[in-house]
Design a protein around this motif. Structure first.
Motif, short mmCIF file in Angstrom:
data_model
loop_
_atom_site.label_atom_id
_atom_site.label_comp_id
_atom_site.label_asym_id
_atom_site.label_seq_id
_atom_site.Cartn_x
_atom_site.Cartn_y
_atom_site.Cartn_z
N ALA A 42 0.82 -1.22 0.00
CA ALA A 42 0.00 0.00 0.00
C ALA A 42 0.86 1.27 0.00
CB ALA A 42 -0.93 -0.01 1.21
N ALA A 64 9.13 -6.89 -6.26
CA ALA A 64 8.30 -7.40 -5.17
C ALA A 64 7.62 -8.70 -5.60
CB ALA A 64 7.22 -6.39 -4.78
N GLU A 97 11.76 -11.53 -4.73
CA GLU A 97 12.36 -10.73 -3.65
C GLU A 97 13.57 -9.97 -4.18
OE1 GLU A 97 13.02 -13.28 -0.26
OE2 GLU A 97 10.88 -13.12 0.25
N ALA A 118 10.03 -0.21 0.74
CA ALA A 118 8.87 -0.29 1.64
C ALA A 118 8.43 -1.75 1.71
CB ALA A 118 7.74 0.60 1.14
N1 LIG Z 1 6.04 6.19 4.66
C1 LIG Z 1 4.80 6.06 5.04
O1 LIG Z 1 3.97 6.90 4.79
C2 LIG Z 1 4.41 4.86 5.79
C3 LIG Z 1 5.33 3.86 5.90
N2 LIG Z 1 5.00 2.69 6.49
C4 LIG Z 1 6.02 1.63 6.44
O2 LIG Z 1 6.17 1.19 5.06
C5 LIG Z 1 6.49 -0.19 4.99
C6 LIG Z 1 5.58 -0.95 4.02
O3 LIG Z 1 4.24 -0.83 4.40
P1 LIG Z 1 3.06 -1.48 3.53
O4 LIG Z 1 3.15 -1.06 2.11
O5 LIG Z 1 1.81 -1.20 4.26
O6 LIG Z 1 3.44 -3.05 3.64
P2 LIG Z 1 2.80 -4.30 2.88
O7 LIG Z 1 3.04 -5.47 3.76
O8 LIG Z 1 1.46 -3.99 2.35
O9 LIG Z 1 3.73 -4.47 1.60
C7 LIG Z 1 5.02 -4.98 1.64
C8 LIG Z 1 5.47 -5.28 0.22
O10 LIG Z 1 6.84 -5.64 0.24
C9 LIG Z 1 7.02 -6.84 -0.51
N3 LIG Z 1 8.18 -7.55 0.01
C10 LIG Z 1 8.31 -8.23 1.17
N4 LIG Z 1 9.57 -8.76 1.25
C11 LIG Z 1 10.23 -8.38 0.14
C12 LIG Z 1 11.55 -8.61 -0.34
N5 LIG Z 1 12.44 -9.35 0.34
N6 LIG Z 1 11.89 -8.07 -1.54
C13 LIG Z 1 10.98 -7.32 -2.25
N7 LIG Z 1 9.72 -7.09 -1.83
C14 LIG Z 1 9.36 -7.61 -0.66
C15 LIG Z 1 5.71 -7.58 -0.36
O11 LIG Z 1 5.53 -8.52 -1.40
C16 LIG Z 1 4.71 -6.43 -0.45
O12 LIG Z 1 4.50 -6.09 -1.81
C17 LIG Z 1 6.44 -0.66 6.45
O13 LIG Z 1 7.78 -0.66 6.93
C18 LIG Z 1 5.61 0.38 7.17
O14 LIG Z 1 5.99 0.51 8.54
C19 LIG Z 1 3.74 2.53 6.98
C20 LIG Z 1 2.78 3.51 6.92
C21 LIG Z 1 3.06 4.75 6.31
#
Ligand SMILES: NC(=O)C1=CN([C@@H]2O[C@H](COP(=O)(O)OP(=O)(O)OC[C@H]3O[C@@H](n4cnc5c(N)ncnc54)[C@H](O)[C@@H]3O)[C@@H](O)[C@H]2O)C=CC1
Ligand SMILES: C[C@@]1(CC(=O)O)c2cc3[nH]c(cc4nc(cc5[nH]c(cc(n2)[C@H]1CCC(=O)O)[C@@](C)(CC(=O)O)[C@@H]5CCC(=O)O)C(CC(=O)O)=C4CCC(=O)O)c(CCC(=O)O)c3CC(=O)O
Length: 202
Positions: free
Chosen positions: A63, A83, A104, A119
């Motif tokens: 997201a 991803a 990955e 992310a």
């Molecule tokens: N900057 C911002 O505005 C915000 C940042 N965050 C942080 O952003 C990060 C991601 O959040 P979301 O998108 O909600 O997580 P999510 O769990 O929805 O998405 C994670 C993505 O990373 C991929 N992924 C996992 N391991 C991987 C790897 N080894 N290589 C490549 N891709 C991989 C997954 O397939 C998925 O597409 C978290 O660390 C969260 O704390 C959260 C809220 C707001």
């Protein structure tokens, strides 16, 4: 959209990061890099990036990446998403110039990137991405930990005028505070009080 797995032009082994990037002339970069990405406690420097046709590599397709991918694409960037899974709104966004590398992250995936964004929700993976970016001397936004990256996405307020967009960027190190200030600036831009008319003679 290219669905085939991306084969890095220059795959990297972890030990490669000790040297200089192979695609740059010797002496063009400082030798090596530290194993840790230095915390950026100092104030940031706001900058407006002109991303038209520049490759931005996003590691993670959830997201948060979806929101950023839309913003980078809106600025004309080419996207490479690395991803295993992809948020549906990213899939819709990808055009013929863009790539989804469905696996990955591995070292080498930042080949040709001007900017990196990670992310994944996994701090160890995000750190590896930041490490490759540091080695390449490109900026890396770490969505999970600002201080383990070298750039951050500001909150934005935008006025759409007949003579183009006027943007205000807010960065504070506290995302919710930045959002609150940007909303205030958005209200201000929409109030009619802001001097939005063009001034430069072209
Ligand atoms: N900057 C911002 O505005 C915000 C940042 N965050 C942080 O952003 C990060 C991601 O959040 P979301 O998108 O909600 O997580 P999510 O769990 O929805 O998405 C994670 C993505 O990373 C991929 N992924 C996992 N391991 C991987 C790897 N080894 N290589 C490549 N891709 C991989 C997954 O397939 C998925 O597409 C978290 O660390 C969260 O704390 C959260 C809220 C707001
Ligand atoms: C470092 C940065 C990373 C980067 O640059 O990628 C980062 C990091 C983190 N954000 C977190 C949380 C949330 N971030 C948002 C929203 C936005 N976050 C944005 C930027 C940045 N966020 C960069 C710093 C900018 C600065 O410091 O000024 C905005 C401004 C711009 C954009 O994303 O485009 C965008 C506004 C979009 C808009 O205008 O509406 C929301 C609200 C929401 O998602 O709706 C939540 C709550 C989610 C929830 O409640 O679960 C957390 C978890 C810790 C925590 O909860 O505090 C971290 C991790 C950490 O703080 O280290």
């Amino acid at each position: 959209m290219t669905l085939a797995p991306y084969a890095p032009a220059a795959p990297l082994a972890p030990s490669d990061l000790a040297g200089s990037p192979a695609h740059l002339p010797a002496g063009a970069v400082s030798p090596g890099m530290t194993s840790d990405v230095a915390p950026t406690q100092a104030d940031s420097f706001p900058l407006a990036l002109l991303l038209e046709d520049k490759l931005v590599v996003l590691v993670g397709g959830g997201a948060v990446a979806a929101r950023r991918a839309a913003a980078f694409a809106g600025a004309g960037a080419r996207l490479r998403i690395v991803a295993p899974t992809l948020h549906p709104s990213i899939a819709e966004l990808l055009g013929p110039q863009d790539e989804w590398v469905q696996r990955e992250f591995i070292l080498g995936d930042l080949t040709d990137a001007w900017l990196a964004h990670t992310a994944t929700g996994d701090p160890a993976v995000d750190a590896e991405v930041a490490r490759e970016a540091e080695w390449r001397h490109i900026f890396c936004i770490n969505a999970g930990n600002r201080d383990a990256g070298t750039a951050a996405v500001p909150a934005r307020a935008t006025a759409h005028t007949p003579t183009g967009r006027v943007q205000v960027a807010v960065d504070s190190g506290d995302p919710r505070r930045s959002v609150a200030v940007a909303r205030h600036m958005q209200d201000e831009l929409e109030s009619g009080r802001a001097p939005l008319h063009p001034r430069r003679r072209r």
